[in-house]
Design a protein around this motif. Sequence first.
Motif, PDB file in Angstrom:
ATOM      1  N   LEU A  63       0.778  -1.156   0.029  1.00 33.05           N
ATOM      2  CA  LEU A  63       0.077   0.039  -0.165  1.00 33.05           C
ATOM      3  C   LEU A  63       0.826   1.238  -0.004  1.00 33.05           C
ATOM      4  O   LEU A  63       0.608   2.335  -0.789  1.00 33.05           O
ATOM      5  N   SER A  64       1.975   1.298   0.916  1.00 31.04           N
ATOM      6  CA  SER A  64       2.748   2.253   0.942  1.00 31.04           C
ATOM      7  C   SER A  64       4.251   1.715   1.322  1.00 31.04           C
ATOM      8  O   SER A  64       4.379   0.982   2.431  1.00 31.04           O
ATOM      9  N   ASP A  78       8.407   3.855  -5.002  1.00 31.52           N
ATOM     10  CA  ASP A  78       7.307   3.458  -5.806  1.00 31.52           C
ATOM     11  C   ASP A  78       7.768   2.573  -6.992  1.00 31.52           C
ATOM     12  O   ASP A  78       6.736   1.997  -7.771  1.00 31.52           O
ATOM     13  N   LYS A  79       8.876   1.985  -6.835  1.00 37.06           N
ATOM     14  CA  LYS A  79       9.470   0.996  -7.694  1.00 37.06           C
ATOM     15  C   LYS A  79       9.453  -0.249  -6.829  1.00 37.06           C
ATOM     16  O   LYS A  79      10.557  -0.569  -6.212  1.00 37.06           O
ATOM     17  N   SER A  80       8.419  -1.071  -7.316  1.00 32.71           N
ATOM     18  CA  SER A  80       8.516  -2.384  -6.448  1.00 32.71           C
ATOM     19  C   SER A  80       8.048  -3.552  -7.325  1.00 32.71           C
ATOM     20  O   SER A  80       6.989  -3.128  -8.125  1.00 32.71           O
ATOM     21  N   VAL A  81       8.240  -4.897  -7.033  1.00 33.33           N
ATOM     22  CA  VAL A  81       7.841  -5.721  -7.742  1.00 33.33           C
ATOM     23  C   VAL A  81       7.512  -7.054  -6.736  1.00 33.33           C
ATOM     24  O   VAL A  81       8.081  -7.121  -5.655  1.00 33.33           O
ATOM     25  N   LEU A  82       6.259  -7.551  -7.039  1.00 32.77           N
ATOM     26  CA  LEU A  82       6.119  -9.032  -6.380  1.00 32.77           C
ATOM     27  C   LEU A  82       6.510 -10.143  -6.771  1.00 32.77           C
ATOM     28  O   LEU A  82       6.295 -10.322  -7.953  1.00 32.77           O
ATOM     29  N   ARG A  83       7.134 -10.863  -5.960  1.00 37.38           N
ATOM     30  CA  ARG A  83       7.782 -11.922  -6.057  1.00 37.38           C
ATOM     31  C   ARG A  83       7.267 -13.083  -5.329  1.00 37.38           C
ATOM     32  O   ARG A  83       7.639 -13.110  -4.164  1.00 37.38           O
ATOM     33  N   ALA A  85       5.906 -14.120  -2.138  1.00 34.07           N
ATOM     34  CA  ALA A  85       5.466 -13.515  -0.944  1.00 34.07           C
ATOM     35  C   ALA A  85       6.358 -12.236  -0.440  1.00 34.07           C
ATOM     36  O   ALA A  85       6.589 -11.800   0.450  1.00 34.07           O
ATOM     37  N   THR A  86       7.323 -12.047  -1.639  1.00 31.56           N
ATOM     38  CA  THR A  86       8.344 -11.185  -1.259  1.00 31.56           C
ATOM     39  C   THR A  86       8.109  -9.768  -2.140  1.00 31.56           C
ATOM     40  O   THR A  86       7.787  -9.958  -3.248  1.00 31.56           O
ATOM     41  N   ILE A  87       8.389  -8.758  -1.648  1.00 34.28           N
ATOM     42  CA  ILE A  87       8.506  -7.458  -2.305  1.00 34.28           C
ATOM     43  C   ILE A  87       9.847  -7.035  -2.738  1.00 34.28           C
ATOM     44  O   ILE A  87      10.351  -6.650  -1.608  1.00 34.28           O
ATOM     45  N   ASP A  88      10.088  -7.096  -3.814  1.00 38.87           N
ATOM     46  CA  ASP A  88      11.634  -6.422  -4.269  1.00 38.87           C
ATOM     47  C   ASP A  88      11.176  -4.870  -4.648  1.00 38.87           C
ATOM     48  O   ASP A  88      10.556  -4.536  -5.322  1.00 38.87           O
ATOM     49  N   ILE A  89      11.955  -4.071  -3.803  1.00 38.81           N
ATOM     50  CA  ILE A  89      11.982  -2.536  -4.120  1.00 38.81           C
ATOM     51  C   ILE A  89      13.247  -2.069  -4.870  1.00 38.81           C
ATOM     52  O   ILE A  89      14.401  -2.463  -4.019  1.00 38.81           O
ATOM     53  N   VAL A  90      13.145  -1.085  -5.580  1.00 37.23           N
ATOM     54  CA  VAL A  90      14.305  -0.530  -6.017  1.00 37.23           C
ATOM     55  C   VAL A  90      14.488   0.529  -4.967  1.00 37.23           C
ATOM     56  O   VAL A  90      13.647   1.392  -4.716  1.00 37.23           O
TER      57      VAL A  90
END
Lengths: 535, 179
Positions: A63-64, A78-83, A85-90
């Motif tokens: 969400l945030s 604001d740059k994130s990818v769901l993999r 159960a993991t959120i990868d964030i730039v």
Amino acid sequence: MSAISDGVKRTIVAALVLVAVLLAAGDAFAHASLIRSSPADGAVLATAPSSFALTFSEPTSPLSLKLVGPDGSARVLDKSVLRDATIDIVAPTGLDKGSYVLSWRVVSEDGHPVGGSAVFSIGAPSARPSTTAIELIDWPIRSGIWLAKIITYAALFIGIGGVFFQSWIGDRSASVGRLCTGLIIAGLAAVSLSVGFQGLDALGLGLANIARPTVWSVGFSTSLGNLASLAIAAMVTALVAMLSRGRIARPLSLIALALVGIALASSGHASAAQPQWLTRPAVFLHGVGIAFWAGALVPLASALASRPSESTNVLRRFSKLAPWFVLPLIAAGVLLAFVQVRALDALWTTAYGNILVVKLALLVPLFALAVVNRLWLTKPAQGGEARATMRLRRSVGFELVLIVLIFAIAGLWRFTPPPRALAEAAAVPAVLHIHSDKAMADLEITPGKAGPVRASIAIMTGDFGPLDAKAVTLVLSNPDVGIEAIRRPAQISADGVWSVEGLNLPVPGIWKARIDILISDFELVKLEDKIELRP
Amino acid sequence: MFVRTLNLKSILTATAFLATGATAVSAHVTLENQLAPVASTYKAVFRVGHGCEGKPTIKIRVQIPEGVIAVKPQPKPGWTVAKVKGPYDKAYDYYGTPTSEGVKEIVWSGGSLPDDEYDEFVLRAYLTGDLVAGSTLYFPIVQECPDGAVERWIEIPAAGKSADDYEQPAPGVKLQPKE
């Protein structure tokens, strides 16, 4: 049954049941909980990471996602990818050294948003420079305090030291006696006035209020009151010794010299430092040493000038005694400098350190002169060499000027808290007392400022009884800058106080603190309030 | 015909189910039946859909609230059930028999429910007439996992708050008037 057709009813019921089943099925899903973060909570990284990762117990959607920097500013990630159960964030580029809070708020499959934070540091945890308090300075009073200090020093060291020199080492010249008497009388006036100035300074009043009795009583009630009383005792004793010139002159002047040390040890930054069993005797030795040395200069110069033949014995006696006073003087000075300054960089980053540097710079020529006098001039002068005597006299005069300058510089310390005191002020904890009918807690965050801290939590029942909790958890969040809950279990120590070590709260301001006290397996009490951290 | 038996009442029932189902969305360990009349026997089905932070559940402890008596857990294959007994705060009427002590806690242990599997733990109890209709009855639950991991669904909402306001709410059942 006629208003709604069976088919429509069937559809409505089927739809409602389906929705209910779907929602009820949602019950089976949990809130997501964070299993690990990268960087891990509390991690100290050598270099800035290029990405962050948050792994939850089940798939979530963010969400945030925010990154709060060492300056307290929040950046939206604001740059994130769901993999799975993991959120990868730039990670943003160009992250400076310091502490960061990776703050997340996600929604899991049950539709319930959950949030949390991971604190990590790049290089080292942010240590924020303590801000200097801005206060209005009353220059006439400051100057008054400073001048009174210089005159008091001159009276204590040159005056009383001179009396001591005259009665123990030699040169009974009347002119030196008159100078010492004059200095001591000026010192009596100055030290008395300094009580009034101190009172004005303490009350924040202008010079016009000097006649008010409260000003004087307040001034006297500070530690300067002790110093003033003892300094006056020392001065009066020295005056009696000077006037008596008899058998009692020697013991009296020795008492006066000791009183100089005691007076100085009774007040001031150095005497206030811990450990006092060390600092107070050090100040005493430092003060007595200065009085011996500074007090010797005028009589020495006088002896060399007027009675070169007599001065031989005087010089010999002085040179023999000098190491006994000067070596403790230096040792005590070095010790006190270490106690007060603590860190080397404080020498140039704090006003106290700057003054010490100037003082040390003045001490270099002073010691150089003393060494030259001792090694190259004393012997020829004792031998009656006129040129050496002349140069020795000039050198002693120059020493005197340097010493008065050092008094003036040391007098400035009255206005600068030493780094030790600054550090102690910065270490003052932030405290919070929360009271409910079931339980109460005293939360202490030390130091009470942003950066690496430790928390201690004392808990009691609502009616001040002992509370034997099964577990205590500290939850801190800072909604203003978007830092979600930082959750840490507390450990109980032998004295029954719960503590959380290795916390890092990188942002000053108002934090929400919650203390979860697990009273029994099935009873949890939550206490919540706000606590302020200094910058 | 099945369809013919559907009427307005069945729509309302479904709506009620929908409403109560919706309030339970946020809870972790929840009760299947979230409405029950007082002075009746209640079958409590505790639904466990997860472990603790990814670890399997190895123990479920249910605290029996005051006013709930004649508690009988349903045996569960692979699990040992223990009944912790003790005195009640007062004597309750159980069909004419005053009852002042009984089961205060049920403990299921010995099994292992992986985090990615679902299971139910069941008990039957009598909700005494001393319980107040209109209030919510909470069953605090401690869920234990290996390595000391634990989840405690023990928060009881304060007046004016709902289970949604809490991170770890206890499952509850809304009490209805005596039928």
